[in-house]
Scaffold this active site. Structure first.
Site, PDB file in Angstrom:
ATOM      1  N   ASN A   1       0.808  -1.225   0.000  1.00  0.00           N
ATOM      2  CA  ASN A   1       0.000   0.000   0.000  1.00  0.00           C
ATOM      3  C   ASN A   1       0.842   1.277   0.000  1.00  0.00           C
ATOM      4  O   ASN A   1       0.396   2.311  -0.465  1.00  0.00           O
ATOM      5  CB  ASN A   1      -0.954   0.022   1.201  1.00  0.00           C
ATOM      6  CG  ASN A   1      -0.285  -0.398   2.491  1.00  0.00           C
ATOM      7  OD1 ASN A   1       0.266  -1.495   2.593  1.00  0.00           O
ATOM      8  ND2 ASN A   1      -0.312   0.469   3.480  1.00  0.00           N
TER       9      ASN A   1
ATOM     10  N   CYS B   1      -1.079   6.664  10.605  1.00  0.00           N
ATOM     11  CA  CYS B   1      -1.887   5.642  11.265  1.00  0.00           C
ATOM     12  C   CYS B   1      -3.281   6.198  11.501  1.00  0.00           C
ATOM     13  O   CYS B   1      -3.563   7.346  11.161  1.00  0.00           O
ATOM     14  CB  CYS B   1      -1.228   5.158  12.549  1.00  0.00           C
ATOM     15  SG  CYS B   1      -1.066   6.441  13.766  1.00  0.00           S
TER      16      CYS B   1
ATOM     17  N   THR C   1     -26.568  -9.863  10.383  1.00  0.00           N
ATOM     18  CA  THR C   1     -27.326  -9.511   9.178  1.00  0.00           C
ATOM     19  C   THR C   1     -26.404  -8.818   8.172  1.00  0.00           C
ATOM     20  O   THR C   1     -25.664  -7.907   8.526  1.00  0.00           O
ATOM     21  CB  THR C   1     -28.503  -8.584   9.554  1.00  0.00           C
ATOM     22  OG1 THR C   1     -29.300  -9.279  10.513  1.00  0.00           O
ATOM     23  CG2 THR C   1     -29.339  -8.218   8.343  1.00  0.00           C
TER      24      THR C   1
ATOM     25  N   SER D   1     -10.864  -5.676  -0.210  1.00  0.00           N
ATOM     26  CA  SER D   1     -11.535  -4.540   0.425  1.00  0.00           C
ATOM     27  C   SER D   1     -12.320  -3.767  -0.626  1.00  0.00           C
ATOM     28  O   SER D   1     -11.753  -3.365  -1.651  1.00  0.00           O
ATOM     29  CB  SER D   1     -10.453  -3.646   1.049  1.00  0.00           C
ATOM     30  OG  SER D   1     -11.037  -2.468   1.549  1.00  0.00           O
TER      31      SER D   1
ATOM     32  N   GLN E   1      -4.769  -3.999  -2.120  1.00  0.00           N
ATOM     33  CA  GLN E   1      -4.239  -2.967  -3.024  1.00  0.00           C
ATOM     34  C   GLN E   1      -4.003  -3.497  -4.434  1.00  0.00           C
ATOM     35  O   GLN E   1      -3.567  -2.737  -5.306  1.00  0.00           O
ATOM     36  CB  GLN E   1      -2.925  -2.400  -2.466  1.00  0.00           C
ATOM     37  CG  GLN E   1      -3.078  -1.604  -1.197  1.00  0.00           C
ATOM     38  CD  GLN E   1      -3.794  -0.271  -1.392  1.00  0.00           C
ATOM     39  OE1 GLN E   1      -3.979   0.208  -2.506  1.00  0.00           O
ATOM     40  NE2 GLN E   1      -4.222   0.327  -0.292  1.00  0.00           N
TER      41      GLN E   1
HETATM   42  N1  PLP Z   1      -4.410  -4.407   3.407  1.00  0.00           N
HETATM   43  C1  PLP Z   1      -3.905  -3.397   2.706  1.00  0.00           C
HETATM   44  C2  PLP Z   1      -2.710  -3.621   1.851  1.00  0.00           C
HETATM   45  C3  PLP Z   1      -4.512  -2.136   2.760  1.00  0.00           C
HETATM   46  O1  PLP Z   1      -3.990  -1.123   2.070  1.00  0.00           O
HETATM   47  C4  PLP Z   1      -5.644  -1.974   3.580  1.00  0.00           C
HETATM   48  C5  PLP Z   1      -6.284  -0.647   3.712  1.00  0.00           C
HETATM   49  O2  PLP Z   1      -5.625   0.376   3.716  1.00  0.00           O
HETATM   50  C6  PLP Z   1      -6.134  -3.071   4.286  1.00  0.00           C
HETATM   51  C7  PLP Z   1      -5.496  -4.274   4.178  1.00  0.00           C
HETATM   52  C8  PLP Z   1      -7.333  -2.957   5.179  1.00  0.00           C
HETATM   53  O3  PLP Z   1      -8.500  -2.776   4.412  1.00  0.00           O
HETATM   54  P1  PLP Z   1      -9.871  -2.340   5.111  1.00  0.00           P
HETATM   55  O4  PLP Z   1      -9.880  -0.860   5.110  1.00  0.00           O
HETATM   56  O5  PLP Z   1     -10.944  -2.911   4.228  1.00  0.00           O
HETATM   57  O6  PLP Z   1      -9.880  -2.938   6.456  1.00  0.00           O
END
Ligand code: PLP
Length: 372
Positions: free
Chosen positions: A142, A316, A228, A190, A170
């Site tokens: 990311n 963060c 649900t 996601s 990502q």
């Molecule tokens: N994994 C990666 C590489 C991400 O960039 C993110 C979100 O920034 C996530 C997991 C977590 O995703 P979510 O926001 O759906 O929990």
């Protein structure tokens, strides 16, 4: 009002207008609880199954092997709660690092690529025939956008009968994911990274696997995730996946043009800039960079005042900037507080539907960077 330019698509992608329309249709339809037997309940169930089919088509998975969750983070937590030994790379998202609580960490090289030799030797060392081990490596990072050699990682893990998970949050919409061509056991996704609303994710699993749920209750999602269903979120995820899947190959040529344009400009007018993962395979939309003497939080605030919404590689959830464990893991400890990420829309479809970034604006951004 000043026109703010959003360049933080790896954090979240704005809701696509087609997705918004599909959500409004859904809201106008009426009460939707997929557990009900009557007409409205059946309609709700249909909506969920269409979304499952759209997502499965996008990644070439079996539609029956997708569990909807509230996020990729929840999907990862659900999966990891089924394993005692989890091997992760040093550059994973915090959702993986924190939920695995793993001290089996595979390093990466300066380009941000997982050290395959280390992985193989490590697995050889800890391999015990009857132990259930999960190897978890992300597809696309990311912060840097670097693409991992997932096929090679899976092949090594299989030599030691380990199961494999890939955090593809990502990767979805940015590169081609074909689960038919790669023997992964688990994949997590996601919705909001491809233009669906936040609050929906998925765990994709292969046929052979039993997953014990973390959330117990009414037995939804084949008993693996009770509660649900978030029909609106799921509908949005399915619609975004359908739109991404309309072209077989993910087209990113315009996005790549914009990323390469700003990268070139910045290198020209600020040659002291370090670009992370520049020499290796990266997704087209991401640029992570740092100036040796400028803290990331300062850069971010200054660029924000100049109307560019970019991100620190290491922000963060509290909004505070911490050190980037990814930049550190790549061997740039001294720059771990300095990284700044620019992320364009993940692909040309999303770029065109937003239509908001011009080369003139990028010229201005490069100038602002050089004035930091
Ligand atoms: N994994 C990666 C590489 C991400 O960039 C993110 C979100 O920034 C996530 C997991 C977590 O995703 P979510 O926001 O759906 O929990």
């Amino acid at each position: 009002m000043k026109n703010q330019i959003y360049l933080d698509h790896n954090a979240t992608v704005p809701l696509l207008k087609e997705v918004k329309k599909s959500l409004i249709d859904c809201m106008d339809f009426g009460p939707l609880n997929a557990s009900s037997i009557h007409y409205y309940g059946r309609k709700g169930k249909d909506i969920i199954e269409v979304a499952r089919a759209n997502i499965s088509q996008l990644i070439n998975a079996n539609k029956n092997n997708i569990i909807f969750t509230s996020s990729a983070t929840e999907a990862i937590n659900l999966l990891f709660s089924n394993f005692e030994t989890i091997i992760v790379s040093s550059i994973e998202h915090l959702a993986v690092l924190y939920s695995s609580k793993s001290d089996h960490i595979i390093p990466v090289n300066q380009d941000g690529i997982v050290d395959l030799n280390f992985l193989e030797l490590y697995l050889k060392k800890i391999f015990k025939n009857n132990k259930k081990i999960l190897v978890s490596v992300m597809w696309v990072n990311n912060e840097t956008g670097v693409i991992q050699p997932i096929k090679d990682i899976v092949n090594i893990a299989k030599k030691f009968q380990c199961l494999t998970h890939c955090d593809a949050a990502q990767a979805l919409g940015k590169i081609n994911i074909n689960l038919d061509e790669i023997e992964l056991d688990f994949l997590t996704l996601s919705g909001h990274k491809i233009g669906a609303p936040t609050g929906v994710g998925a765990l994709v699993y292969n046929n052979k696997t039993n997953i014990t749920p973390q959330i117990l209750g009414g037995g939804q999602e084949k008993g693996m995730r009770a509660g649900t269903e978030n029909i609106l979120g799921i509908r949005g995820f399915g619609e975004a996946a359908r739109l991404m899947g309309m072209r077989k190959e993910t087209n990113c040529s315009q996005v790549k043009f914009l990323r390469d344009f700003i990268q070139k400009k910045i290198k020209k007018i600020s040659p002291e800039t370090i670009i992370f993962g520049e020499k290796t395979k990266r997704v087209a939309n991401t640029l992570l960079m740092a100036l040796p003497k400028i803290p990331g939080d300062l850069a971010l605030m200054k660029l924000d005042l100049e109307s560019f919404s970019v991100s620190s590689g290491s922000a963060c959830s509290s909004g505070k900037i911490s050190q980037s464990h990814v930049v550190s893991a790549m061997g740039y400890d001294e720059l771990a507080s300095n990284s700044v990420r620019i992320s364009f829309p993940p692909n040309d479809f999303i770029l065109n539907s937003e239509n908001l970034i011009t080369t003139q604006e990028l010229d201005k951004l490069a100038q602002s960077w050089s004035n930091l």
